[in-house]
Design a protein around this motif. Sequence first.
Motif, PDB file in Angstrom:
ATOM      1  N   GLY A   1      -8.339  -3.633 -20.224  1.00 54.03           N
ATOM      2  CA  GLY A   1      -8.104  -4.574 -21.312  1.00 54.03           C
ATOM      3  C   GLY A   1      -9.273  -5.541 -21.501  1.00 54.03           C
TER       4      GLY A   1
ATOM      5  N   LYS B   1     -14.110   2.861 -12.089  1.00 53.80           N
ATOM      6  CA  LYS B   1     -15.552   3.106 -12.219  1.00 53.80           C
ATOM      7  C   LYS B   1     -15.982   3.371 -13.671  1.00 53.80           C
ATOM      8  CE  LYS B   1     -15.079   6.654  -9.464  1.00 53.80           C
ATOM      9  NZ  LYS B   1     -13.601   6.839  -9.656  1.00 53.80           N
TER      10      LYS B   1
ATOM     11  N   HIS C   1      -0.730   0.422  -6.806  1.00 55.17           N
ATOM     12  CA  HIS C   1      -0.005   1.457  -7.529  1.00 55.17           C
ATOM     13  C   HIS C   1      -0.911   2.248  -8.455  1.00 55.17           C
ATOM     14  CE1 HIS C   1       2.975  -1.501  -6.221  1.00 55.17           C
ATOM     15  NE2 HIS C   1       3.821  -0.474  -6.162  1.00 55.17           N
TER      16      HIS C   1
ATOM     17  N   ARG D   1     -13.617  -1.490  -5.409  1.00 54.30           N
ATOM     18  CA  ARG D   1     -13.339  -0.151  -5.921  1.00 54.30           C
ATOM     19  C   ARG D   1     -14.612   0.668  -5.772  1.00 54.30           C
ATOM     20  NH1 ARG D   1      -8.885  -0.972  -5.063  1.00 54.30           N
ATOM     21  NH2 ARG D   1      -7.135  -1.349  -6.471  1.00 54.30           N
TER      22      ARG D   1
ATOM     23  N   HIS E   1      -8.275   6.628 -10.434  1.00 51.10           N
ATOM     24  CA  HIS E   1      -9.739   6.785 -10.427  1.00 51.10           C
ATOM     25  C   HIS E   1     -10.394   6.228 -11.682  1.00 51.10           C
ATOM     26  CE1 HIS E   1     -10.209  10.724 -12.793  1.00 51.10           C
ATOM     27  NE2 HIS E   1      -8.903  10.581 -12.697  1.00 51.10           N
TER      28      HIS E   1
ATOM     29  N   GLY F   1      -4.567  -7.501 -19.187  1.00 50.05           N
ATOM     30  CA  GLY F   1      -5.830  -8.115 -18.775  1.00 50.05           C
ATOM     31  C   GLY F   1      -6.366  -7.545 -17.479  1.00 50.05           C
ATOM     32  N   GLY F   2      -6.192  -6.217 -17.299  1.00 49.10           N
ATOM     33  CA  GLY F   2      -6.847  -5.553 -16.178  1.00 49.10           C
ATOM     34  C   GLY F   2      -8.255  -5.168 -16.620  1.00 49.10           C
TER      35      GLY F   2
ATOM     36  N   TYR G   1     -10.856   7.697   2.055  1.00 47.44           N
ATOM     37  CA  TYR G   1     -12.117   7.076   1.626  1.00 47.44           C
ATOM     38  C   TYR G   1     -12.080   5.637   2.092  1.00 47.44           C
ATOM     39  CZ  TYR G   1      -9.371   4.820  -2.021  1.00 47.44           C
ATOM     40  OH  TYR G   1      -8.426   4.060  -2.674  1.00 47.44           O
TER      41      TYR G   1
ATOM     42  N   VAL H   1       4.738  -9.306 -22.809  1.00 46.90           N
ATOM     43  CA  VAL H   1       5.230  -8.618 -24.008  1.00 46.90           C
ATOM     44  C   VAL H   1       6.505  -7.873 -23.628  1.00 46.90           C
ATOM     45  CG1 VAL H   1       4.762  -6.761 -25.667  1.00 46.90           C
ATOM     46  CG2 VAL H   1       2.992  -8.467 -25.114  1.00 46.90           C
TER      47      VAL H   1
ATOM     48  N   ASN I   1      -5.234 -10.933 -11.639  1.00 42.65           N
ATOM     49  CA  ASN I   1      -4.059 -11.279 -10.839  1.00 42.65           C
ATOM     50  C   ASN I   1      -3.859 -10.274  -9.715  1.00 42.65           C
ATOM     51  OD1 ASN I   1      -1.981  -9.096 -11.692  1.00 42.65           O
ATOM     52  ND2 ASN I   1      -2.827  -9.836 -13.639  1.00 42.65           N
TER      53      ASN I   1
ATOM     54  N   GLY J   1      -1.691  -1.576 -20.256  1.00 42.81           N
ATOM     55  CA  GLY J   1      -0.789  -2.262 -19.321  1.00 42.81           C
ATOM     56  C   GLY J   1      -0.720  -1.656 -17.936  1.00 42.81           C
TER      57      GLY J   1
ATOM     58  N   VAL K   1      -2.911  -5.810 -25.126  1.00 46.93           N
ATOM     59  CA  VAL K   1      -1.877  -6.138 -24.136  1.00 46.93           C
ATOM     60  C   VAL K   1      -2.326  -5.588 -22.788  1.00 46.93           C
ATOM     61  CG1 VAL K   1       0.540  -5.955 -23.464  1.00 46.93           C
ATOM     62  CG2 VAL K   1      -0.076  -6.035 -25.902  1.00 46.93           C
TER      63      VAL K   1
HETATM   64  C1  LIG Z   1      -5.202   1.482  -4.123  1.00 49.44           C
HETATM   65  C2  LIG Z   1      -6.062   1.821  -5.292  1.00 49.44           C
HETATM   66  C3  LIG Z   1      -7.367   2.207  -5.086  1.00 49.44           C
HETATM   67  C4  LIG Z   1      -8.179   2.548  -6.172  1.00 49.44           C
HETATM   68  N1  LIG Z   1      -9.473   2.890  -5.929  1.00 49.44           N
HETATM   69  C5  LIG Z   1     -10.260   3.187  -6.975  1.00 49.44           C
HETATM   70  C6  LIG Z   1     -11.645   3.453  -6.747  1.00 49.44           C
HETATM   71  O1  LIG Z   1     -12.114   3.389  -5.604  1.00 49.44           O
HETATM   72  N2  LIG Z   1     -12.419   3.768  -7.826  1.00 49.44           N
HETATM   73  C7  LIG Z   1     -11.918   3.827  -9.101  1.00 49.44           C
HETATM   74  O2  LIG Z   1     -12.663   4.147 -10.027  1.00 49.44           O
HETATM   75  N3  LIG Z   1     -10.603   3.541  -9.352  1.00 49.44           N
HETATM   76  C8  LIG Z   1      -9.781   3.227  -8.323  1.00 49.44           C
HETATM   77  N4  LIG Z   1      -8.480   2.899  -8.541  1.00 49.44           N
HETATM   78  C9  LIG Z   1      -7.947   2.936  -9.923  1.00 49.44           C
HETATM   79  C10 LIG Z   1      -8.245   1.668 -10.669  1.00 49.44           C
HETATM   80  O3  LIG Z   1      -8.043   0.527  -9.859  1.00 49.44           O
HETATM   81  C11 LIG Z   1      -7.367   1.628 -11.914  1.00 49.44           C
HETATM   82  O4  LIG Z   1      -7.514   2.829 -12.640  1.00 49.44           O
HETATM   83  C12 LIG Z   1      -7.704   0.448 -12.828  1.00 49.44           C
HETATM   84  O5  LIG Z   1      -7.736  -0.736 -12.108  1.00 49.44           O
HETATM   85  C13 LIG Z   1      -6.678   0.393 -13.952  1.00 49.44           C
HETATM   86  O6  LIG Z   1      -6.941  -0.749 -14.718  1.00 49.44           O
HETATM   87  P1  LIG Z   1      -5.961  -1.152 -15.902  1.00 49.44           P
HETATM   88  O7  LIG Z   1      -6.640  -2.253 -16.623  1.00 49.44           O
HETATM   89  O8  LIG Z   1      -5.554   0.067 -16.643  1.00 49.44           O
HETATM   90  O9  LIG Z   1      -4.604  -1.641 -15.187  1.00 49.44           O
HETATM   91  P2  LIG Z   1      -4.298  -2.967 -14.356  1.00 49.44           P
HETATM   92  O10 LIG Z   1      -5.465  -3.457 -13.627  1.00 49.44           O
HETATM   93  O11 LIG Z   1      -3.074  -2.703 -13.587  1.00 49.44           O
HETATM   94  O12 LIG Z   1      -3.991  -4.066 -15.501  1.00 49.44           O
HETATM   95  C14 LIG Z   1      -2.881  -3.972 -16.333  1.00 49.44           C
HETATM   96  C15 LIG Z   1      -2.541  -5.388 -16.780  1.00 49.44           C
HETATM   97  O13 LIG Z   1      -1.540  -5.298 -17.808  1.00 49.44           O
HETATM   98  C16 LIG Z   1      -0.670  -6.387 -17.675  1.00 49.44           C
HETATM   99  N5  LIG Z   1       0.600  -6.053 -18.328  1.00 49.44           N
HETATM  100  C17 LIG Z   1       1.352  -4.967 -18.083  1.00 49.44           C
HETATM  101  N6  LIG Z   1       2.479  -4.994 -18.839  1.00 49.44           N
HETATM  102  C18 LIG Z   1       2.412  -6.132 -19.576  1.00 49.44           C
HETATM  103  C19 LIG Z   1       3.278  -6.736 -20.542  1.00 49.44           C
HETATM  104  N7  LIG Z   1       4.450  -6.180 -20.873  1.00 49.44           N
HETATM  105  N8  LIG Z   1       2.906  -7.913 -21.103  1.00 49.44           N
HETATM  106  C20 LIG Z   1       1.707  -8.477 -20.774  1.00 49.44           C
HETATM  107  N9  LIG Z   1       0.865  -7.973 -19.847  1.00 49.44           N
HETATM  108  C21 LIG Z   1       1.199  -6.814 -19.267  1.00 49.44           C
HETATM  109  C22 LIG Z   1      -0.515  -6.538 -16.153  1.00 49.44           C
HETATM  110  O14 LIG Z   1      -0.076  -7.823 -15.800  1.00 49.44           O
HETATM  111  C23 LIG Z   1      -1.940  -6.244 -15.656  1.00 49.44           C
HETATM  112  O15 LIG Z   1      -2.677  -7.418 -15.477  1.00 49.44           O
HETATM  113  C24 LIG Z   1      -7.654   2.541  -7.489  1.00 49.44           C
HETATM  114  C25 LIG Z   1      -6.330   2.126  -7.707  1.00 49.44           C
HETATM  115  C26 LIG Z   1      -5.532   1.756  -6.633  1.00 49.44           C
HETATM  116  C27 LIG Z   1      -4.130   1.331  -6.895  1.00 49.44           C
END
Ligand SMILES: Cc1cc2nc3c(=O)[nH]c(=O)nc-3n(C[C@H](O)[C@H](O)[C@H](O)COP(=O)(O)OP(=O)(O)OC[C@H]3O[C@@H](n4cnc5c(N)ncnc54)[C@H](O)[C@@H]3O)c2cc1C
Length: 382
Positions: free
Chosen positions: A16, A348, A316, A50, A345, A12-13, A254, A173, A40, A204, A10
């Motif tokens: 996932g 990476k 966020h 990033r 963070h 697609g970041g 940064y 979900v 998205n 998520g 669950v």
């Molecule tokens: C402004 C900013 C700057 C950053 N800079 C850096 C950087 O320079 N270097 C670095 O290493 N990190 C950086 N980060 C952190 C990094 O971007 C995140 O840690 C990373 O993108 C997290 O990925 P994720 O897949 O966990 O979450 P996300 O990319 O948020 O993906 C989560 C996905 O889950 C889906 N989802 C959530 N709930 C549900 C549900 N109930 N049903 C179905 N789908 C769902 C969402 O739609 C979303 O697509 C930064 C973050 C931000 C906000």
Amino acid sequence: MNDSNGVIVVGGGIVGVTAAYWLAQKGRAVTLLDQFDVPNQWQASGDHLRAFRLTYGKDAFYTDMAVKALPLWLGLNAEWEDKILVQNGMLELATKTKGYEDQSYDVLKEMKLPVVKMSKDEVRRNYPMVNTRAIKYGLFHKDGGMIWAQRAVAAYAALAQRKGAKFRAQTRVTAVLHDKKSGIKGVKDATGKVWRGDAYLFAGGVWTPELLKDFRLPIKVTRQFQLYVRPPANRGRYRPEHFPVFAALPLGFYGFPLHIHGFLKVADHRKGPAGKPEPGSPREAPPAFEKKCRAFFRRYIPELADFTEFEGAVCHYDNTKDDDFILDRLPDAPNGFVAAGFSGHGFKFAPLVGKTMAEMIMGGKPDLNLHRFRLSRFRSRA
Ligand SMILES: Cc1cc2nc3c(=O)[nH]c(=O)nc-3n(C[C@H](O)[C@H](O)[C@H](O)COP(=O)(O)OP(=O)(O)OC[C@H]3O[C@@H](n4cnc5c(N)ncnc54)[C@H](O)[C@@H]3O)c2cc1C
């Protein structure tokens, strides 16, 4: 249990999709669900760039994790035949000695990784836009650089699907069906359909606390501000081949060289105000943040301070109390796994995190020591 869906992911970041990529790579059936498209604009992974860095002050554990993630990013560059990770170096402006930058230097030296302390003269020669009167020295490491974030998500998603993974976008979900006896029994989507698999990974992002509300994850969501700025002069020297990723992390700031429509980006890593991505929530950075960025530039890169063309953006963070991630099984749900709490963070490290979660789900012993990322650490500290 329903083998056809295999492992249900669950989210697609970047977390996932890398987990789906590694599960499919290891021949496991996997189905990924996302409430929006993959990638998205709402996800934390859905931005342009990033930063990739090895420097983490005295925290050699994260430096070691970045060293382990680097060949995986380079592997993606090769497999996708495109430079998703661009190693144009990272310049950190040290405003004091015996601080964060000194500690980073010592750790990289200790680990025999390329790093230089640039004197003011060297900084002036290489990066004449920097006000060297305001710094002690420049810390430069050539392995650092920038990752094309949205492109990375799209690349891993495409490669995972080529390896057999199934992706279901626009599938939100709304409930996790579980009990102490059988663990996770399925996830229900907004249409009422129940998706059953033989294991479940919840990645998520900032929505994870809500998605797993029964498990009460200690994650706080904050709004983080960024500013896209068109250099008012000498634009050419801010191109990635001339200007690296830059930072003064103890000050929070940064940024990135020119990368989109002639704009560069500056952002603040310090935690912003509480707030979640909700339809209609403001996506503009407040004027106060624009002022802070001007003040930062005026002191450290003066010719950028008088920018007239700019655009703010909000994203966020999913923060844990200690800024360490949560990579673990869910309590009383041996077939449920969570990867969240990346505290601004995590990008990476994502290929390594995805690989690690795949290894954990497949019952293997991950290379990465996960003690620091266990969920129970919060209970013992409560
Ligand atoms: C402004 C900013 C700057 C950053 N800079 C850096 C950087 O320079 N270097 C670095 O290493 N990190 C950086 N980060 C952190 C990094 O971007 C995140 O840690 C990373 O993108 C997290 O990925 P994720 O897949 O966990 O979450 P996300 O990319 O948020 O993906 C989560 C996905 O889950 C889906 N989802 C959530 N709930 C549900 C549900 N109930 N049903 C179905 N789908 C769902 C969402 O739609 C979303 O697509 C930064 C973050 C931000 C906000």
